[in-house]
Scaffold this motif. Structure first.
Motif, PDB file in Angstrom:
ATOM      1  N   THR A 120      39.108  -6.034  -5.622  1.00 14.18           N
ATOM      2  CA  THR A 120      38.172  -5.612  -6.660  1.00 14.18           C
ATOM      3  C   THR A 120      37.556  -6.822  -7.347  1.00 14.18           C
ATOM      4  O   THR A 120      36.341  -6.860  -7.591  1.00 14.18           O
ATOM      5  CB  THR A 120      38.880  -4.697  -7.686  1.00 14.18           C
TER       6      THR A 120
ATOM      7  N   SER B  49      24.129   1.861  -0.575  1.00  8.19           N
ATOM      8  CA  SER B  49      23.459   2.582  -1.659  1.00  8.19           C
ATOM      9  C   SER B  49      24.363   3.677  -2.225  1.00  8.19           C
ATOM     10  O   SER B  49      24.490   3.826  -3.444  1.00  8.19           O
ATOM     11  CB  SER B  49      22.147   3.190  -1.146  1.00  8.19           C
ATOM     12  N   GLU B  50      25.011   4.398  -1.355  1.00 10.91           N
ATOM     13  CA  GLU B  50      25.915   5.470  -1.805  1.00 10.91           C
ATOM     14  C   GLU B  50      27.113   4.901  -2.555  1.00 10.91           C
ATOM     15  O   GLU B  50      27.528   5.445  -3.580  1.00 10.91           O
ATOM     16  CB  GLU B  50      26.378   6.302  -0.603  1.00 10.91           C
ATOM     17  N   LEU B  51      27.666   3.819  -2.068  1.00 15.60           N
ATOM     18  CA  LEU B  51      28.804   3.198  -2.745  1.00 15.60           C
ATOM     19  C   LEU B  51      28.406   2.693  -4.133  1.00 15.60           C
ATOM     20  O   LEU B  51      29.141   2.891  -5.103  1.00 15.60           O
ATOM     21  CB  LEU B  51      29.366   2.048  -1.905  1.00 15.60           C
TER      22      LEU B  51
ATOM     23  N   ARG C 158      26.051   3.787  -5.988  1.00 17.92           N
ATOM     24  CA  ARG C 158      25.786   4.963  -6.829  1.00 17.92           C
ATOM     25  C   ARG C 158      27.081   5.494  -7.460  1.00 17.92           C
ATOM     26  O   ARG C 158      27.061   6.075  -8.540  1.00 17.92           O
ATOM     27  CB  ARG C 158      25.117   6.049  -5.986  1.00 17.92           C
ATOM     28  N   LYS C 159      28.201   5.260  -6.818  1.00 22.82           N
ATOM     29  CA  LYS C 159      29.489   5.754  -7.327  1.00 22.82           C
ATOM     30  C   LYS C 159      30.029   4.927  -8.486  1.00 22.82           C
ATOM     31  O   LYS C 159      30.928   5.377  -9.197  1.00 22.82           O
ATOM     32  CB  LYS C 159      30.526   5.755  -6.191  1.00 22.82           C
ATOM     33  N   ILE C 160      29.483   3.731  -8.675  1.00 20.93           N
ATOM     34  CA  ILE C 160      29.967   2.879  -9.757  1.00 20.93           C
ATOM     35  C   ILE C 160      29.451   3.415 -11.081  1.00 20.93           C
ATOM     36  O   ILE C 160      28.238   3.517 -11.284  1.00 20.93           O
ATOM     37  CB  ILE C 160      29.550   1.409  -9.554  1.00 20.93           C
ATOM     38  N   LYS C 161      30.340   3.773 -11.957  1.00 26.40           N
ATOM     39  CA  LYS C 161      29.983   4.315 -13.269  1.00 26.40           C
ATOM     40  C   LYS C 161      30.512   3.371 -14.340  1.00 26.40           C
ATOM     41  O   LYS C 161      31.663   2.939 -14.291  1.00 26.40           O
ATOM     42  CB  LYS C 161      30.610   5.698 -13.474  1.00 26.40           C
TER      43      LYS C 161
END
Length: 148
Positions: A9, A137-139, A141-144
């Motif tokens: 991470t 792009s999808e990954l 998008r998951k970051i909040k």
């Protein structure tokens, strides 16, 4: 309770910031070589262009930009001096103003896009397969971001 990120991470975190720094430097260098304004000018002009002839209040522009707030008024002053934007009185608030892109601003925006597009392609498109771009792009998008 303290939450520690994994080594992976932390590596991803570092890579994101390193890529961002290097991508901005690459793009700025390409714009400068083409004798065009800085990328921050493009961001401002793009947002104003999307607002059509209505323009944006400075605080609306600030919210829409990927730029830090500090120095925004000086940046706007420089862009206005170059005649790429104009300030008009705000009808809803007699003391306020709206920022509107000029025809010269639209022209420079169009001049900047091919250089910017090439930089994006050089940085992302040339190293990743289109399916990998979709996955990335999808990954992302998951970051909040957590609430502060």
């Amino acid at each position: 309770m303290t939450h520690k990120p994994t080594r992976e991470t932390v590596q991803v975190w570092s890579r994101i910031f390193r890529i961002q720094k290097e991508a901005l430097a690459y793009t700025e260098k390409a714009l400068k070589a083409a004798k065009l304004p800085q990328l921050s000018w493009y961001d401002v002009l793009l947002e104003l262009n999307h607002s059509d002839d209505i323009g944006l209040r400075p605080f609306e522009l600030e919210r829409a930009l990927l730029l830090p707030q500090y120095g925004l008024s000086r940046l706007l002053d420089r862009i206005e001096k170059a005649k790429y934007l104009k300030r008009i009185p705000c009808e809803e608030d007699g003391r306020g103003q709206r920022l509107v892109i000029t025809e010269e601003g639209r022209a420079i925006l169009l001049s900047m896009w091919p250089i910017y597009a090439k930089a994006i392609q050089d940085i992302l498109g040339s190293g990743l397969h289109p399916s990998e771009i979709e996955i990335l792009s999808e990954l992302l998008r998951k970051i909040k971001l957590p609430e502060v």
